[in-house]
Design a protein around this motif. Structure first.
Motif, PDB file in Angstrom:
ATOM      1  N   ASN A   1      -2.455   3.040 -13.999  1.00 47.18           N
ATOM      2  CA  ASN A   1      -3.027   1.859 -13.355  1.00 47.18           C
ATOM      3  C   ASN A   1      -1.967   1.248 -12.432  1.00 47.18           C
ATOM      4  O   ASN A   1      -0.965   0.739 -12.905  1.00 47.18           O
ATOM      5  N   VAL A   2      -2.198   1.327 -11.124  1.00 48.62           N
ATOM      6  CA  VAL A   2      -1.252   0.799 -10.136  1.00 48.62           C
ATOM      7  C   VAL A   2      -1.823  -0.477  -9.539  1.00 48.62           C
ATOM      8  O   VAL A   2      -2.976  -0.508  -9.114  1.00 48.62           O
ATOM      9  N   ASP A   3      -0.998  -1.519  -9.503  1.00 48.89           N
ATOM     10  CA  ASP A   3      -1.488  -2.841  -9.132  1.00 48.89           C
ATOM     11  C   ASP A   3      -0.531  -3.507  -8.144  1.00 48.89           C
ATOM     12  O   ASP A   3       0.660  -3.638  -8.417  1.00 48.89           O
ATOM     13  N   ILE A   4      -1.060  -3.911  -6.989  1.00 45.76           N
ATOM     14  CA  ILE A   4      -0.271  -4.683  -6.016  1.00 45.76           C
ATOM     15  C   ILE A   4      -0.465  -6.164  -6.332  1.00 45.76           C
ATOM     16  O   ILE A   4      -1.593  -6.632  -6.465  1.00 45.76           O
ATOM     17  N   VAL A   5       0.637  -6.896  -6.468  1.00 48.13           N
ATOM     18  CA  VAL A   5       0.566  -8.322  -6.826  1.00 48.13           C
ATOM     19  C   VAL A   5       1.135  -9.159  -5.684  1.00 48.13           C
ATOM     20  O   VAL A   5       2.200  -8.850  -5.144  1.00 48.13           O
ATOM     21  N   PHE A   6       0.402 -10.216  -5.331  1.00 47.39           N
ATOM     22  CA  PHE A   6       0.810 -11.088  -4.234  1.00 47.39           C
ATOM     23  C   PHE A   6       1.601 -12.280  -4.769  1.00 47.39           C
ATOM     24  O   PHE A   6       1.336 -12.765  -5.869  1.00 47.39           O
ATOM     25  N   ASP A   7       2.564 -12.747  -3.957  1.00 48.15           N
ATOM     26  CA  ASP A   7       3.380 -13.881  -4.398  1.00 48.15           C
ATOM     27  C   ASP A   7       2.686 -15.202  -4.077  1.00 48.15           C
ATOM     28  O   ASP A   7       1.563 -15.222  -3.541  1.00 48.15           O
ATOM     29  N   LEU A   8       3.350 -16.311  -4.370  1.00 47.37           N
ATOM     30  CA  LEU A   8       2.755 -17.626  -4.170  1.00 47.37           C
ATOM     31  C   LEU A   8       2.502 -17.939  -2.697  1.00 47.37           C
ATOM     32  O   LEU A   8       1.709 -18.812  -2.375  1.00 47.37           O
ATOM     33  N   ASN A   9       3.176 -17.203  -1.810  1.00 44.99           N
ATOM     34  CA  ASN A   9       2.949 -17.385  -0.367  1.00 44.99           C
ATOM     35  C   ASN A   9       1.865 -16.458   0.175  1.00 44.99           C
ATOM     36  O   ASN A   9       1.645 -16.398   1.379  1.00 44.99           O
TER      37      ASN A   9
ATOM     38  N   GLU B   1       0.830  -1.217   0.000  1.00 46.01           N
ATOM     39  CA  GLU B   1       0.000   0.000   0.000  1.00 46.01           C
ATOM     40  C   GLU B   1       0.860   1.261   0.000  1.00 46.01           C
ATOM     41  O   GLU B   1       0.546   2.242  -0.674  1.00 46.01           O
ATOM     42  N   ALA B   2       1.959   1.221   0.756  1.00 47.06           N
ATOM     43  CA  ALA B   2       2.835   2.405   0.840  1.00 47.06           C
ATOM     44  C   ALA B   2       3.479   2.698  -0.508  1.00 47.06           C
ATOM     45  O   ALA B   2       3.496   3.857  -0.963  1.00 47.06           O
ATOM     46  N   VAL B   3       4.017   1.658  -1.158  1.00 48.02           N
ATOM     47  CA  VAL B   3       4.679   1.868  -2.454  1.00 48.02           C
ATOM     48  C   VAL B   3       3.660   2.239  -3.527  1.00 48.02           C
ATOM     49  O   VAL B   3       3.904   3.126  -4.357  1.00 48.02           O
ATOM     50  N   ALA B   4       2.499   1.591  -3.496  1.00 47.10           N
ATOM     51  CA  ALA B   4       1.434   1.936  -4.451  1.00 47.10           C
ATOM     52  C   ALA B   4       1.009   3.391  -4.269  1.00 47.10           C
ATOM     53  O   ALA B   4       0.771   4.119  -5.240  1.00 47.10           O
ATOM     54  N   GLY B   5       0.945   3.839  -3.020  1.00 48.83           N
ATOM     55  CA  GLY B   5       0.579   5.233  -2.736  1.00 48.83           C
ATOM     56  C   GLY B   5       1.594   6.215  -3.299  1.00 48.83           C
ATOM     57  O   GLY B   5       1.223   7.254  -3.871  1.00 48.83           O
ATOM     58  N   LEU B   6       2.872   5.898  -3.166  1.00 48.87           N
ATOM     59  CA  LEU B   6       3.919   6.756  -3.734  1.00 48.87           C
ATOM     60  C   LEU B   6       3.749   6.874  -5.246  1.00 48.87           C
ATOM     61  O   LEU B   6       3.856   7.963  -5.829  1.00 48.87           O
ATOM     62  N   LEU B   7       3.486   5.742  -5.900  1.00 48.05           N
ATOM     63  CA  LEU B   7       3.336   5.738  -7.365  1.00 48.05           C
ATOM     64  C   LEU B   7       2.087   6.494  -7.806  1.00 48.05           C
ATOM     65  O   LEU B   7       2.106   7.216  -8.805  1.00 48.05           O
TER      66      LEU B   7
END
Length: 288
Positions: free
Chosen positions: A269-277, A255-261
């Motif tokens: 279009n800003v997208d947070i992507v989750f890893d396999l864990n 959220e913090a990095v997405a907010g900066l962008l």
């Protein structure tokens, strides 16, 4: 175990138990044994009752003790697997992680979607061993790939990996995007796995990491976001009108990095992507 004549299974048992007693991963014993004996897993299993060469046994004992004292297996062996390829590593570069393979995978998918068959200029910032830049170039040879790093020693490792694996990459020494800015270069894609660990986290992290891997590639200020803040100043100076940016991040920083962008690229279009864990591990921004 000091006798000169040992069978492979005895050496493996000794290495595993020695490491377990010292709270290290037992599997590291197998990795080291296979490395020094030049065995695949299948050949090791088939030859368990063969005698181990005395020189290999001496090398294995020394290596197991080094790992027990905290030296990463990858630095002892001198390499790590990444995206199905072997990359040389040493104390000047971060050891490539499986999570970063996911950054490469999703970057390739997004390039395909955004740019189709168009020519694409991509820069990997803070390339380290070259794992990201070399893999992207080999997976998609038509990409024009540049890679930067502040450390000349890291660039030496990256150049060797690129040459050995046959990847044509322009390596540039410099801080973040400064080399591109100073040359007036623009990029379609900027990818980076920058340092993102808060300095205070060093207190509870494994000494295998903190005492051996380069701090320059690990830590980034009190909250771990220092490098991302610098990127926000530099990205607008190098990105083309239509562009893709992809960052690896620390879990919980999405959220913090997405907010900066979003502050810098409000229409993107800003997208947070989750890893396999299931951890937030990447942030992408598509600018069009």
């Amino acid at each position: 175990m000091s006798k000169q004549s040992v069978k492979i299974y005895e050496a493996l048992q000794w290495a595993s138990s020695f490491l377990k007693e010292r709270n290290r991963e037992e599997y590291a014993g197998e990795l080291l044994l296979r490395h020094y004996a030049g065995l695949t897993r299948a050949s090791m299993l088939a030859r368990m009752r063969d005698e181990l060469d005395s020189g290999v046994w001496a090398d294995l004992q020394e290596a197991v003790k080094r790992h027990a004292e905290g030296e990463p297996v990858q630095y002892i062996i001198g390499s790590e697997e990444f995206y199905g390829r072997r990359f040389e590593v040493n104390e000047h570069v971060l050891i490539p992680r499986p999570e970063t393979e996911e950054l490469v995978y999703w970057t390739l998918k997004r390039i395909e979607k955004l740019f189709a068959a168009e020519p694409v200029e991509l820069v990997d910032v803070g390339t380290g061993s070259g794992a990201i830049s070399v893999t992207l170039k080999l997976e998609r040879p038509e990409l024009k790939v540049s890679a930067t790093d502040l450390s000349p020693y890291a660039l030496d490792v990256a150049r060797k990996n690129a040459a050995r694996l046959g990847a044509d990459i322009d390596f540039i020494e410099g801080d973040l995007l400064q080399p591109l800015i100073s040359q007036g270069k623009k990029a379609d894609v900027v990818i980076s796995n920058p340092p993102y660990i808060p300095v205070a986290d060093q207190a509870w992290m494994s000494e295998i990491v903190t005492e051996h891997e380069p701090h320059l590639a690990l830590f980034a200020g009190e909250d771990g976001l220092d490098l991302y803040r610098r990127f926000m100043e530099e990205l607008p100076l190098v990105l083309k009108e239509r562009a893709l940016v992809g960052f690896e991040i620390g879990a919980g920083q999405g959220e913090a990095v997405a907010g900066l962008l979003k502050n810098v690229f409000p229409q993107a279009n800003v997208d947070i992507v989750f890893d396999l864990n299931g951890k937030d591990r990447m942030v992408f921004v598509e600018i069009s």
